[in-house]
Design an enzyme around this catalytic site. Structure first.
Site, PDB file in Angstrom:
ATOM      1  N   GLU A   1       8.780 -15.093  -8.508  1.00 12.65           N
ATOM      2  CA  GLU A   1       7.359 -14.646  -7.452  1.00 12.65           C
ATOM      3  C   GLU A   1       6.786 -15.611  -7.071  1.00 12.65           C
ATOM      4  O   GLU A   1       5.247 -15.094  -7.909  1.00 12.65           O
ATOM      5  CB  GLU A   1       7.198 -13.011  -8.259  1.00 12.65           C
ATOM      6  CG  GLU A   1       8.087 -12.211  -7.675  1.00 12.65           C
ATOM      7  CD  GLU A   1       8.148 -11.054  -9.353  1.00 12.65           C
ATOM      8  OE1 GLU A   1       7.719 -10.998 -10.215  1.00 12.65           O
ATOM      9  OE2 GLU A   1       8.496  -9.998  -8.884  1.00 12.65           O
TER      10      GLU A   1
ATOM     11  N   ASP B   1      -1.297 -11.461 -16.468  1.00 15.90           N
ATOM     12  CA  ASP B   1      -0.607 -10.467 -15.210  1.00 15.90           C
ATOM     13  C   ASP B   1      -1.149 -11.598 -13.775  1.00 15.90           C
ATOM     14  O   ASP B   1      -1.571 -10.919 -12.911  1.00 15.90           O
ATOM     15  CB  ASP B   1      -0.277  -9.573 -14.932  1.00 15.90           C
ATOM     16  CG  ASP B   1       1.308  -9.601 -13.800  1.00 15.90           C
ATOM     17  OD1 ASP B   1       1.232 -10.464 -13.424  1.00 15.90           O
ATOM     18  OD2 ASP B   1       1.039  -7.878 -13.441  1.00 15.90           O
TER      19      ASP B   1
ATOM     20  N   HIS C   1      11.590  -4.112  -4.212  1.00 17.93           N
ATOM     21  CA  HIS C   1      10.868  -3.865  -5.375  1.00 17.93           C
ATOM     22  C   HIS C   1       9.717  -2.621  -4.123  1.00 17.93           C
ATOM     23  O   HIS C   1       9.344  -3.332  -3.232  1.00 17.93           O
ATOM     24  CB  HIS C   1       9.688  -5.071  -5.296  1.00 17.93           C
ATOM     25  CG  HIS C   1       8.504  -4.848  -6.568  1.00 17.93           C
ATOM     26  ND1 HIS C   1       7.663  -4.195  -6.801  1.00 17.93           N
ATOM     27  CD2 HIS C   1       8.762  -5.912  -7.481  1.00 17.93           C
ATOM     28  CE1 HIS C   1       6.957  -4.117  -7.543  1.00 17.93           C
ATOM     29  NE2 HIS C   1       8.074  -5.699  -8.144  1.00 17.93           N
TER      30      HIS C   1
ATOM     31  N   HIS D   1      13.141 -11.664 -13.339  1.00 17.31           N
ATOM     32  CA  HIS D   1      11.444 -12.730 -12.555  1.00 17.31           C
ATOM     33  C   HIS D   1      10.892 -13.850 -12.630  1.00 17.31           C
ATOM     34  O   HIS D   1      10.391 -13.619 -13.868  1.00 17.31           O
ATOM     35  CB  HIS D   1      10.514 -11.172 -12.040  1.00 17.31           C
ATOM     36  CG  HIS D   1      10.497 -10.147 -11.136  1.00 17.31           C
ATOM     37  ND1 HIS D   1       9.818  -9.507 -11.637  1.00 17.31           N
ATOM     38  CD2 HIS D   1      11.137  -9.756 -10.449  1.00 17.31           C
ATOM     39  CE1 HIS D   1      10.094  -8.169 -10.489  1.00 17.31           C
ATOM     40  NE2 HIS D   1      11.120  -8.868 -10.084  1.00 17.31           N
TER      41      HIS D   1
ATOM     42  N   HIS E   1       0.347 -15.239 -11.981  1.00 17.77           N
ATOM     43  CA  HIS E   1       2.155 -16.053 -11.618  1.00 17.77           C
ATOM     44  C   HIS E   1       1.274 -17.382 -11.034  1.00 17.77           C
ATOM     45  O   HIS E   1       0.337 -16.999 -10.321  1.00 17.77           O
ATOM     46  CB  HIS E   1       2.569 -15.361 -10.652  1.00 17.77           C
ATOM     47  CG  HIS E   1       3.297 -13.598 -10.740  1.00 17.77           C
ATOM     48  ND1 HIS E   1       4.523 -13.777 -10.339  1.00 17.77           N
ATOM     49  CD2 HIS E   1       3.113 -13.001 -12.258  1.00 17.77           C
ATOM     50  CE1 HIS E   1       4.349 -11.827 -10.665  1.00 17.77           C
ATOM     51  NE2 HIS E   1       3.923 -12.003 -11.829  1.00 17.77           N
TER      52      HIS E   1
ATOM     53  N   HIS F   1       7.191  -0.826 -10.971  1.00 14.46           N
ATOM     54  CA  HIS F   1       6.110  -1.273 -12.390  1.00 14.46           C
ATOM     55  C   HIS F   1       5.742   0.347 -13.057  1.00 14.46           C
ATOM     56  O   HIS F   1       5.794   1.051 -12.009  1.00 14.46           O
ATOM     57  CB  HIS F   1       4.992  -1.836 -11.747  1.00 14.46           C
ATOM     58  CG  HIS F   1       5.121  -2.928 -11.459  1.00 14.46           C
ATOM     59  ND1 HIS F   1       4.453  -4.102 -10.824  1.00 14.46           N
ATOM     60  CD2 HIS F   1       5.589  -3.958 -11.031  1.00 14.46           C
ATOM     61  CE1 HIS F   1       4.369  -4.528 -10.614  1.00 14.46           C
ATOM     62  NE2 HIS F   1       5.572  -5.171 -10.792  1.00 14.46           N
TER      63      HIS F   1
ATOM     64  N   TYR G   1       3.586  -2.436  -5.928  1.00 15.42           N
ATOM     65  CA  TYR G   1       3.021  -2.357  -6.996  1.00 15.42           C
ATOM     66  C   TYR G   1       1.935  -1.024  -6.979  1.00 15.42           C
ATOM     67  O   TYR G   1       1.166  -0.882  -8.104  1.00 15.42           O
ATOM     68  CB  TYR G   1       3.203  -3.753  -7.340  1.00 15.42           C
ATOM     69  CG  TYR G   1       2.026  -3.839  -6.408  1.00 15.42           C
ATOM     70  CD1 TYR G   1       0.729  -4.235  -6.600  1.00 15.42           C
ATOM     71  CD2 TYR G   1       2.644  -5.383  -5.594  1.00 15.42           C
ATOM     72  CE1 TYR G   1       0.313  -5.003  -5.337  1.00 15.42           C
ATOM     73  CE2 TYR G   1       1.904  -6.357  -4.414  1.00 15.42           C
ATOM     74  CZ  TYR G   1       0.620  -6.328  -4.626  1.00 15.42           C
ATOM     75  OH  TYR G   1      -0.633  -6.495  -3.673  1.00 15.42           O
TER      76      TYR G   1
ATOM     77  N   ASP H   1      10.515 -10.010 -15.911  1.00 19.20           N
ATOM     78  CA  ASP H   1       9.668 -10.455 -15.770  1.00 19.20           C
ATOM     79  C   ASP H   1       8.991 -11.825 -16.978  1.00 19.20           C
ATOM     80  O   ASP H   1       8.533 -11.606 -17.845  1.00 19.20           O
ATOM     81  CB  ASP H   1       8.278 -10.014 -15.453  1.00 19.20           C
ATOM     82  CG  ASP H   1       7.563 -11.056 -14.157  1.00 19.20           C
ATOM     83  OD1 ASP H   1       6.893 -12.019 -14.699  1.00 19.20           O
ATOM     84  OD2 ASP H   1       7.107 -10.491 -12.936  1.00 19.20           O
TER      85      ASP H   1
ATOM     86  N   ARG I   1       0.956  -1.212  -0.151  1.00 16.47           N
ATOM     87  CA  ARG I   1      -0.325   0.056  -0.160  1.00 16.47           C
ATOM     88  C   ARG I   1       0.558   0.745   0.359  1.00 16.47           C
ATOM     89  O   ARG I   1       0.040   2.671   0.025  1.00 16.47           O
ATOM     90  CB  ARG I   1      -1.257  -0.770   1.762  1.00 16.47           C
ATOM     91  CG  ARG I   1      -1.510  -1.531   1.401  1.00 16.47           C
ATOM     92  CD  ARG I   1      -3.691  -0.743  -0.085  1.00 16.47           C
ATOM     93  NE  ARG I   1      -4.007  -1.690  -1.123  1.00 16.47           N
ATOM     94  CZ  ARG I   1      -4.367  -1.157  -1.972  1.00 16.47           C
ATOM     95  NH1 ARG I   1      -4.458  -0.299  -2.165  1.00 16.47           N
ATOM     96  NH2 ARG I   1      -4.481  -2.605  -2.609  1.00 16.47           N
TER      97      ARG I   1
ATOM     98  N   GLU J   1      10.764  -3.130 -15.104  1.00 12.03           N
ATOM     99  CA  GLU J   1      10.263  -3.823 -14.720  1.00 12.03           C
ATOM    100  C   GLU J   1       8.887  -3.705 -15.930  1.00 12.03           C
ATOM    101  O   GLU J   1       8.658  -2.945 -16.839  1.00 12.03           O
ATOM    102  CB  GLU J   1       9.496  -4.715 -13.643  1.00 12.03           C
ATOM    103  CG  GLU J   1       9.183  -6.003 -13.779  1.00 12.03           C
ATOM    104  CD  GLU J   1       8.308  -6.064 -12.663  1.00 12.03           C
ATOM    105  OE1 GLU J   1       8.413  -5.989 -11.991  1.00 12.03           O
ATOM    106  OE2 GLU J   1       7.494  -7.560 -12.545  1.00 12.03           O
TER     107      GLU J   1
ATOM    108  N   HIS K   1       5.451 -11.957 -17.088  1.00 10.77           N
ATOM    109  CA  HIS K   1       4.340 -10.682 -17.992  1.00 10.77           C
ATOM    110  C   HIS K   1       5.160 -10.558 -18.945  1.00 10.77           C
ATOM    111  O   HIS K   1       4.406 -10.201 -20.510  1.00 10.77           O
ATOM    112  CB  HIS K   1       5.113  -9.521 -17.120  1.00 10.77           C
ATOM    113  CG  HIS K   1       4.965  -9.200 -15.622  1.00 10.77           C
ATOM    114  ND1 HIS K   1       5.208  -7.954 -14.822  1.00 10.77           N
ATOM    115  CD2 HIS K   1       3.626  -9.751 -14.796  1.00 10.77           C
ATOM    116  CE1 HIS K   1       4.936  -8.515 -13.720  1.00 10.77           C
ATOM    117  NE2 HIS K   1       3.925  -9.747 -13.450  1.00 10.77           N
TER     118      HIS K   1
HETATM  119 ZN    ZN Z   1       3.527  -9.515 -11.791  1.00 10.56          ZN
HETATM  120 FE    FE Z   2       7.465  -8.986 -11.736  1.00  9.94          FE
HETATM  121 FE    FE Z   3       6.298  -6.926 -10.060  1.00  9.59          FE
END
Ligand code: ZN
Ligand code: FE
Ligand code: FE
Length: 277
Positions: free
Chosen positions: A256, A224, A67, A211, A226, A107, A70, A176, A37, A142, A179
Site C-alpha cells: 500500500e 501512519d 479493504h 500490509h 506510508h 480499521h 477507511y 501493517d 467515502r 488491522e 502502522h
Molecule cells: Zn496506513
Molecule cells: Fe494498511
Molecule cells: Fe488499512
C-alpha cells in the site's frame, strides 16, 4: 511460494484487477470495496465475477483482500455514524460471498474520547451483529499506528476485541508494517520479539495478511504515513527480514505504498529478488 500483490483500483471490476495484478508480476491484490467515502458500492456483475474466478484459478492467484472504506468508524460516539459503519460492512460481507473464501480488512475505529474500553465494546458489538456462521469470508482487524484515539495500536486491544466476539473463528488480523512500527513495535531490531509478543497476546494463528509498507515517520511516532519500500524509516533490510521470516513468509503480502502501477511492478520485482524461495 511468494504471495505478493498491491492495492489496485476496483473501478473496472474483478476480472480487470486480476489481469492487472498478473501484468505487474503479482499473484494477489487488495482493493477498496467502494470509494473511501463509503458511498454506495457498484453493483456486482456476475459475469465479471465468473470471469475473475476462472482467471484466478488459471493463474493461481492467492486469496484477495478487500479493504473497508477507511472513513468508517465502528466505535464513533454518534449512533448514526456507527449505524452507517454497520450497514456498509454488512453489505460488503454479503457482496464478498460472490468471491468466497477471501479476506476483508477494516480499521477498528477511533473511540473519539469515549475511552479505549468503550471503543472495544462498540467494535465487538458491531462484529457480533454482522458476522454470520455461514459466511466464508474471514474478517481481519488491522493493526493501527495508534494516532489520535485509534483503537488497535496495541496487540492487547485487538485481543480484547477478539475475546468479545462470539464468532471469533471468522476473525483474524492484518498486520501493517508501517502502522506497527509507528505504533512502537520495533520490527527493525526486534522482529523476533515483536512476533513472539504477537503470538503471546493474539496468537500467530490469527495473522492472515501483511500490509507491506515502509514508513515516512520515525519509530513510535504514532503517525501512519506510508512510504515506498526501502525509502522510509524501515528500509529494505528490515522489509527483507519481514518477508523471509519463518513465521511470516507463507502469508500474503499486500503493498500500500505511494505508487502507480509501474512503481508497484518495480517494488514487486525488487521484493521477489530478495525473497528466498
Ligand atoms: Zn496506513
Ligand atoms: Fe494498511
Ligand atoms: Fe488499512
Amino acid at each position: 511460494m511468494f504471495n505478493i500483490g498491491c492495492h489496485l483500483s476496483a473501478s473496472k471490476g474483478y476480472a480487470h484487477m486480476g489481469q492487472e495484478a498478473v501484468s505487474i508480476g503479482a499473484n494477489t491484490f487488495q482493493f477498496f470495496t467502494r470509494n473511501p467515502r463509503g458511498s454506495k458500492a457498484k453493483a456486482i456483475d456476475p459475469k465479471d465475477v465468473k470471469k475473475f474466478l476462472d482467471y484466478s484459478q488459471e493463474n493461481h492467484l492467492g486469496r484477495i483482500l478487500a479493504h473497508a472504506p477507511y472513513t468508517l468508524n465502528a466505535c464513533a460516539a454518534e449512533p448514526r455514524t456507527r449505524e452507517f459503519a454497520l450497514e456498509v460492512m454488512a453489505d460488503d460481507l454479503m457482496r464478498m460471498e460472490y468471491t468466497p473464501n477471501n479476506y476483508y480488512t477494516f480499521h477498528p475505529g477511533s473511540h473519539v474520547g469515549q475511552g479505549i474500553d468503550k471503543g472495544i465494546e462498540l467494535i465487538s458489538d458491531l462484529l457480533n451483529t454482522i458476522l454470520k456462521p455461514e459466511q466464508t469470508t474471514m474478517v481481519l482487524l488491522e493493526t493501527m499506528s495508534g494516532k489520535g484515539s485509534e483503537v488497535g495500536g496495541k496487540f492487547e486491544e485487538l485481543r480484547m476485541i477478539i475475546d468479545r466476539v462470539e464468532l471469533h473463528d471468522k476473525l483474524g488480523v492484518c498486520l501493517d508494517t508501517c502502522h506497527i512500527y509507528d505504533a512502537g513495535y520495533d520490527i527493525i531490531s526486534d522482529l523476533d520479539e515483536v512476533l513472539a509478543e504477537f503470538d503471546r497476546i493474539i496468537g500467530l494463528n490469527r495473522l492472515r495478511a501483511i500490509h507491506l509498507n515502509d514508513s515516512k515517520n520515525p519509530f513510535a511516532s504514532h503517525k501512519d504515513r506510508h512510504e515506498k519500500i526501502g525509502e522510509g524509516s524501515l528500509g529494505i533490510d528490515a522489509i527483507t527480514n519481514v518477508i523471509n521470516h519463518p513465521r511470516l513468509r507463507h502469508l500474503p503480502f499486500y503493498l500500500e505504498t505511494p505508487n502507480e502501477l509501474e512503481g508497484y511492478a518495480e517494488e514487486i520485482k525488487m521484493l521477489k529478488a530478495v525473497y528466498k524461495e
